[in-house]
Design an enzyme around this catalytic site. Structure first.
Site, PDB file in Angstrom:
ATOM      1  N   HIS A 200       0.839  -1.199   0.000  1.00  0.00           N
ATOM      2  CA  HIS A 200       0.000   0.000   0.000  1.00  0.00           C
ATOM      3  C   HIS A 200       0.879   1.256   0.000  1.00  0.00           C
ATOM      4  O   HIS A 200       1.935   1.280   0.608  1.00  0.00           O
ATOM      5  CB  HIS A 200      -0.939  -0.009   1.211  1.00  0.00           C
ATOM      6  CG  HIS A 200      -1.967  -1.097   1.115  1.00  0.00           C
ATOM      7  ND1 HIS A 200      -2.644  -1.599   2.198  1.00  0.00           N
ATOM      8  CD2 HIS A 200      -2.421  -1.778   0.040  1.00  0.00           C
ATOM      9  CE1 HIS A 200      -3.474  -2.544   1.787  1.00  0.00           C
ATOM     10  NE2 HIS A 200      -3.354  -2.672   0.482  1.00  0.00           N
ATOM     11  N   LEU A 202       1.084   5.842  -0.936  1.00  0.00           N
ATOM     12  CA  LEU A 202       0.544   7.126  -1.386  1.00  0.00           C
ATOM     13  C   LEU A 202       1.684   7.790  -2.139  1.00  0.00           C
ATOM     14  O   LEU A 202       2.809   7.840  -1.632  1.00  0.00           O
ATOM     15  CB  LEU A 202       0.102   7.964  -0.188  1.00  0.00           C
ATOM     16  CG  LEU A 202      -0.786   9.156  -0.520  1.00  0.00           C
ATOM     17  CD1 LEU A 202      -1.679   9.485   0.653  1.00  0.00           C
ATOM     18  CD2 LEU A 202      -0.014  10.384  -0.935  1.00  0.00           C
ATOM     19  N   GLU A 203       1.395   8.253  -3.333  1.00  0.00           N
ATOM     20  CA  GLU A 203       2.480   8.699  -4.197  1.00  0.00           C
ATOM     21  C   GLU A 203       2.158  10.038  -4.857  1.00  0.00           C
ATOM     22  O   GLU A 203       1.062  10.240  -5.359  1.00  0.00           O
ATOM     23  CB  GLU A 203       2.684   7.619  -5.270  1.00  0.00           C
ATOM     24  CG  GLU A 203       3.671   7.940  -6.350  1.00  0.00           C
ATOM     25  CD  GLU A 203       3.771   6.800  -7.376  1.00  0.00           C
ATOM     26  OE1 GLU A 203       4.083   5.660  -6.970  1.00  0.00           O
ATOM     27  OE2 GLU A 203       3.510   7.050  -8.559  1.00  0.00           O
ATOM     28  N   PRO A 374      -1.240   1.050 -11.176  1.00  0.00           N
ATOM     29  CA  PRO A 374       0.018   1.469 -10.566  1.00  0.00           C
ATOM     30  C   PRO A 374       1.129   0.471 -10.855  1.00  0.00           C
ATOM     31  O   PRO A 374       0.892  -0.729 -10.917  1.00  0.00           O
ATOM     32  CB  PRO A 374      -0.301   1.492  -9.066  1.00  0.00           C
ATOM     33  CG  PRO A 374      -1.431   0.550  -8.896  1.00  0.00           C
ATOM     34  CD  PRO A 374      -2.200   0.532 -10.182  1.00  0.00           C
ATOM     35  N   SER A 381       3.400   4.432 -13.621  1.00  0.00           N
ATOM     36  CA  SER A 381       2.023   3.973 -13.468  1.00  0.00           C
ATOM     37  C   SER A 381       1.264   4.438 -14.700  1.00  0.00           C
ATOM     38  O   SER A 381       1.725   5.339 -15.416  1.00  0.00           O
ATOM     39  CB  SER A 381       1.385   4.572 -12.213  1.00  0.00           C
ATOM     40  OG  SER A 381       2.047   4.125 -11.060  1.00  0.00           O
ATOM     41  N   HIS A 400      -4.437  -4.899 -13.158  1.00  0.00           N
ATOM     42  CA  HIS A 400      -4.524  -4.006 -11.992  1.00  0.00           C
ATOM     43  C   HIS A 400      -3.190  -3.437 -11.544  1.00  0.00           C
ATOM     44  O   HIS A 400      -3.151  -2.580 -10.672  1.00  0.00           O
ATOM     45  CB  HIS A 400      -5.196  -4.719 -10.823  1.00  0.00           C
ATOM     46  CG  HIS A 400      -4.252  -5.504  -9.949  1.00  0.00           C
ATOM     47  ND1 HIS A 400      -3.417  -6.485 -10.437  1.00  0.00           N
ATOM     48  CD2 HIS A 400      -4.020  -5.456  -8.611  1.00  0.00           C
ATOM     49  CE1 HIS A 400      -2.715  -6.997  -9.433  1.00  0.00           C
ATOM     50  NE2 HIS A 400      -3.065  -6.405  -8.321  1.00  0.00           N
ATOM     51  N   GLY A 401      -2.095  -3.920 -12.077  1.00  0.00           N
ATOM     52  CA  GLY A 401      -0.802  -3.425 -11.604  1.00  0.00           C
ATOM     53  C   GLY A 401       0.321  -4.146 -12.295  1.00  0.00           C
ATOM     54  O   GLY A 401       0.134  -4.719 -13.374  1.00  0.00           O
TER      55      GLY A 401
END
Lengths: 477, 138
Positions: A200, A202-203, A374, A381, A400-401
């Site tokens: 997890h 935050l970017e 991401p 991303s 999804h990634g």
């Protein structure tokens, strides 16, 4: 397990044994060898044995082994005659991603990146078992579970447009707090507004490249724009819901009258009290996750305004979209020319609905649903858009990634003796983290190159590239 | 050796050993505590709490047992210090468990274990001793 190449982007897991349908894995030539070495192909085949499965057991190019269902798996079951499985959703129910654009460009933040990441670190609770400054009473927690993002709106932590730009408007209406255990409720009391641990993040990022200017304009994205992306889920509450139902369904599996090849595939018929109870409990966790991401975004807004000493108008931080990538949804799809109601499981896969679909909010309906993909913290991303072809082939789903290539243990071994922080700083990326082994486990090489993953879904036409983002400052759990 | 880490593509896998089944379940509890945290404080007396868990078979009982112990940490912020099995039958166990509140200045979190899974779960007799393989989600 026989894998047959269909074309440059698709591989068929040939139907054998107990499989009711074939499997289809979306992957390029360069990826398929590493996919074959994992248990994931077997897991695609295992999912194909479950009752009521429609068309095929699907896997996206970011496939890797998971518990029961593979991660990157998509499976749709007939709503009347099919099953629902907690293992097809995952432990972290409604784990998902949101992306906000801002009115800022690189020059507005470049000299402040270190201050920003430090302030995010101080203000956003992260790491193992992190608890937030929101302490809920049980009665209030149940409102969060019913309302999702709207709970945050009611408490001044959202704009109306945030709700509009969230998948399902941040709320699954079937949520029933009575369907979840006291243990799950207890775990949810203190964790609202916390990032969690592991992958997890935050970017703060930058729009590096626009591929589709028309769609990017509708999404509010432009080259050189500062963005905020975050990845989190339903925290301990979601885990507990999954684990409770896994235990319960594993115990009752004999009632269904068929053998499951792996206990993590424990499931119940959708049209049974256990099936419905899970669906309604899962919705509670999904709503909790949406409220959580909304609150995290609100905190990020406050940090940016405080550090940059600007007001909301100058910041212009608006939600582009919020997607969930661990979920089971009741959706209508056309199967063999006929409209059918299905339960679409997406575990490490993102909804990618096309232009014109009624579930896409009005603002984006003409172009299609934004899809957020991401990558790892050192590379890139992507923002994609849903397509008609995804509707035809994958029940409106895409990747999804990046998907892991190294286990956490292997990544730790590889990172030994290196300063991942310095390596990233040399590339101009500031990173802060909480868990003592997080940075090693999450280092860029632990993941597939997200660009390769995205090129496959773009090439296969199950989503289309809109924009590429690069990271500038990352807070990890 | 009560347990060892296994080289598995999974995130965190262990094999636990025991001379008897009771030993095996106790050692599995010990392994979970050992993987979760380090305790830098001194031992002190703690009360016993009785916990009863049941399952469909030995592997299911093992997962349910570890689920219950893990919940003490994830849900109650408690650190398990010891687990003594007082009765074990097919397929139910009762144990006296000692635990204390998690204190960040005293306990160091080693691994963020989120769930005990059924993935490739094994409980079997291997020669003179019992063995279990457990994969944790982290």
């Amino acid at each position: 397990m026989e894998l047959r190449k269909i074309d440059d982007y698709r591989w068929e897991v040939v139907k054998t044994g107990q499989m009711r349908v074939p499997g289809i894995i979306y992957a390029g030539d360069s990826m398929i060898e590493s996919i074959k070495q994992e248990e994931a192909v077997k897991q695609v085949a295992n999912v194909a044995t479950l009752p009521g499965i429609i068309r095929a057991s699907l896997a996206m190019p970011d496939i890797h082994w998971g518990y029961g269902f593979p991660i990157g798996g998509v499976a749709a079951f007939d709503w009347e005659t099919g099953i629902i499985s907690p293992g097809g959703v995952g432990y972290d129910i409604n784990c998902g991603v949101r992306l906000a654009g801002t009115s800022l460009t690189e020059k507005d933040v470049k000299k402040k990146l270190e201050d920003l990441v430090n302030s995010l670190y101080q203000n956003i609770p992260s790491g193992v078992g992190s608890t937030g400054n929101i302490k809920l009473a049980y009665s209030e927690e149940k409102k969060v579970l019913k309302e999702g993002s709207k709970w945050a709106l009611r408490h001044g932590m959202a704009y109306e447009s945030d709700i509009e730009n969230t998948e399902d408007f941040g709320c699954m209406p079937n949520a029933d707090p009575d369907a979840i255990s006291d243990k799950a409720l207890e775990r949810g009391l203190k964790q609202l507004g916390t990032l969690g641990s592991g992958n997890h993040f935050l970017e703060i990022g930058l729009v590096e490249k626009i591929y589709d200017p028309e769609v990017a304009r509708v999404f509010g994205l432009f080259e050189g724009q500062v963005t905020v992306m975050l990845h989190s889920g339903s925290r301990g509450l979601g885990y507990q819901v999954c684990d409770d139902f896994l235990a319960h369904m594993a115990k009752n599996i004999k009632k269904i009258g068929f053998e499951i090849p792996d206990r993590q595939l424990a499931c119940a018929m959708i049209q049974s009290s256990d099936g419905m109870r899970y669906f309604n409990a899962m919705a509670c966790a999904a709503n909790y996750a949406w409220a959580n991401r909304q609150i995290l975004m609100h905190k990020a807004r406050e940090v940016l305004m405080h550090v940059l000493k600007i007001g909301p108008r100058d910041l212009g931080m608006n939600l582009v979209y919020d997607v969930c990538h661990n979920i089971a949804k009741k959706e209508t799809h056309v199967v063999d020319g006929e409209k059918r109601v299905l339960c679409v499981h997406r575990k490490g896969a993102t909804r990618a609905f096309p232009p014109g679909h009624e579930s896409v909010c009005e603002k984006y309906r003409a172009v299609g649903q934004p899809v957020l993909v991401p990558g790892d913290m050192g590379r890139a991303s992507y923002v994609l858009v849903g397509t008609e072809n995804a509707m035809k082939e994958t029940f409106g789903s895409t990747c999804h990634g990046a998907g892991r290539v190294l286990s956490r243990t292997a990544a730790l071994k590889k990172s030994k003796g290196r300063s991942i922080q310095r390596e990233l700083e040399d590339k101009g990326i500031y990173v802060r983290w909480t868990g003592r082994s997080t940075l090693g486990e999450e280092m860029p090489e632990a993941y597939k190159n997200v660009s390769e993953v995205v090129n496959v879904v773009h090439g296969a036409g199950i989503a289309r590239k809109v924009a590429k983002l690069k990271p500038m400052a990352v807070l990890k759990g | 050796m009560k347990y060892k880490m296994i080289d598995h593509t999974a995130d965190l896998g262990i094999e636990v050993f025991g001379s008897t089944l009771i030993d095996l379940f106790e050692n599995a509890a010990w392994a979970l505590s050992d993987l979760l945290t380090d305790d830098t404080g001194n031992p002190h007396p703690l009360p016993d709490t009785s916990i009863t868990v049941s399952g469909q078979d030995w592997p299911d009982l093992m997962v349910n047992w570890l689920r219950e112990l893990l919940y003490l940490f994830t849900g109650k912020d408690m650190i398990v210090k010891s687990a003594k099995i007082v009765s074990l039958s097919e397929y139910t166990l009762t144990a006296n468990v000692k635990y204390e509140p998690f204190l960040s200045y005293r306990h160091i979190i080693k691994n963020d274990i989120k769930a005990a899974t059924y993935h490739q779960i094994i409980v079997e007799q291997a020669g003179p001793e019992w063995k279990t393989r457990i994969i944790f989600d982290v």
